[in-house]
Write an enzyme that holds these catalytic residues in place. Structure first.
Site, PDB file in Angstrom:
ATOM      1  N   LYS A 113     -45.195   8.923  49.424  1.00  3.45           N
ATOM      2  CA  LYS A 113     -43.918   8.366  49.890  1.00  3.45           C
ATOM      3  C   LYS A 113     -43.779   6.880  49.591  1.00  3.45           C
ATOM      4  CE  LYS A 113     -42.483  11.732  53.277  1.00  3.45           C
ATOM      5  NZ  LYS A 113     -41.922  11.989  54.578  1.00  3.45           N
ATOM      6  N   LYS A 194     -43.826  19.242  46.071  1.00  5.37           N
ATOM      7  CA  LYS A 194     -43.398  20.217  47.076  1.00  5.37           C
ATOM      8  C   LYS A 194     -41.893  20.092  47.336  1.00  5.37           C
ATOM      9  CE  LYS A 194     -44.049  17.818  51.428  1.00  5.37           C
ATOM     10  NZ  LYS A 194     -43.330  18.191  52.618  1.00  5.37           N
ATOM     11  N   LYS A 197     -36.930  17.965  51.940  1.00  6.88           N
ATOM     12  CA  LYS A 197     -35.534  17.773  52.340  1.00  6.88           C
ATOM     13  C   LYS A 197     -35.011  16.396  51.986  1.00  6.88           C
ATOM     14  CE  LYS A 197     -37.070  17.984  57.013  1.00  6.88           C
ATOM     15  NZ  LYS A 197     -38.222  17.087  57.054  1.00  6.88           N
TER      16      LYS A 197
END
Ligand code: AQP
Length: 329
Positions: A113, A194, A197
């Site tokens: 991230k 992966k 959202k």
């Protein structure tokens, strides 16, 4: 016999995806009648990356409503918003003080991230300690999560053991409850990542609230290799293998059965029928979602959940603070 405790949560950092559903949410539903369950919307985790206030509010309510629409019964399980139980922030801080920098630096989710970002909030770095506190406040035995959360769960176990070793037996050492099929659903545009959202490319995920035609379009456009064999081979055919995993998770058909069904037929019919299977799963869920949002009952359910969760969380926090040497009045 006392029931084992289960705790899990999802971030309102976007619309829940089919990955969230297959990897975690449908297991919540399975566990709720045999276990004492706490399912929260982890809004305080979501703010570890910038969130627009109106979107955060809408997404928090949407995630809670999707829990219910997926089949979580608020009479059987406690459903609440993390930020409404302040003990999470408090134990989160105490767990941060118990965590080593090196442990957080090893977290692959933080690396993913923060990759390529000029500045990264400190909360993104320390959030695994808050997640540990979330689980420990309820002394959860089991934590239903997808594969990506394994490392964070391992840290939770370490912190629980560390606390118990320093201050005396207090916390249960939790175990992960990770599904055999669908623990890691990958992106439709890149099978090395992966399904997430918060991916800026909406074509990379199937949102549980995507209209049926959008779902059909996304699956028909999902990246596949140039071959035509529907064969589960993650090393050489990662994209098709991901679609087979989704098919298997959604229909409960085995991988071998799916391979046999599409033997010699190419990707066209396979993708078409996969899309219909996903739509068949999601359409009733969307109908109950609309009913729940229109009923005006959501805030009442979340308030009740807040009260039930707070009772247990406050009790644990007082015990922890007293053991650590804080003056508890
Ligand atoms: N692709 C996935 N396959 C299987 N399970 C998944 N989960 C997430 N993605 C997949 C599981 O869903 C639960 C909720 O996750 P979260 O909201 O806490 O955050 P996350 O794991 O970071 O999920 P996302 O969708 O990727 O969110 P963003 O984009 O905000 O980071 C967890 O149990 C997770 O394992």
């Amino acid at each position: 016999m006392t029931k084992l405790k289960v705790l899990s949560g999802m971030q309102p950092s976007g619309q829940l995806t089919l990955g969230n559903y297959i990897g975690a949410l449908r297991n919540y539903v399975k566990l709720q009648h045999t276990h004492e369950c706490y399912f929260m919307v982890v809004d305080m985790h979501a703010v570890t990356v910038p969130q627009e206030p109106a979107a955060l509010k809408e997404q928090s309510e949407s995630v809670a409503a999707l829990y219910l629409a997926a089949g979580i019964d608020p009479k059987a399980a406690t459903v609440f918003l993390q930020s409404t139980v302040p003990a999470h922030a408090e134990l989160g801080w105490l767990m941060t003080t118990l965590t080593y920098m090196g442990e957080l630096e090893r977290m692959t989710q933080f690396k993913d991230k923060s990759a390529g970002k000029e500045s990264v909030g400190a909360g993104l770095f320390t959030y695994p300690s808050l997640m540990a506190a979330d689980i420990m406040l309820y002394n959860a035995d089991l934590v239903p999560v997808g594969d990506d959360q394994k490392q964070h769960l391992e840290l939770t176990r370490d912190l629980a053991q560390r606390f118990n070793g320093r201050y005396g037996d207090t916390f249960t050492i939790p175990k992960g409850y990770i599904p055999e099929v669908g623990a890691r659903i990958m992106s439709l545009d890149d099978a090395s990542k992966k399904m997430s959202k918060s991916n800026p490319n909406a074509g990379s995920y199937i949102a549980l609230l995507d209209p049926p035609d959008v779902i059909r379009k996304k699956i028909s456009r999902a990246v596949t290799d140039s071959g035509r064999e529907v064969k589960y081979d993650p090393a050489n055919k990662p994209e098709v293998s991901n679609l087979i995993s989704i098919y298997s998770a959604v229909t409960d058909k085995s991988v071998a059965d799916i391979e046999a069904m599409y033997d010699g037929q190419g990707y066209g019919p396979f993708k078409k029928e996969l899309a219909e299977a996903v739509v068949a799963l999601i359409e009733p869920l969307q109908q109950s979602y609309r009913d729940i949002r229109e009923s005006g009952e959501l805030h009442r359910i979340l308030k009740e959940g807040q009260q039930k969760a707070s009772e247990l969380a406050e009790r644990t926090l007082r015990d922890v603070k007293s053991k650590m040497g804080f003056v508890v009045l």
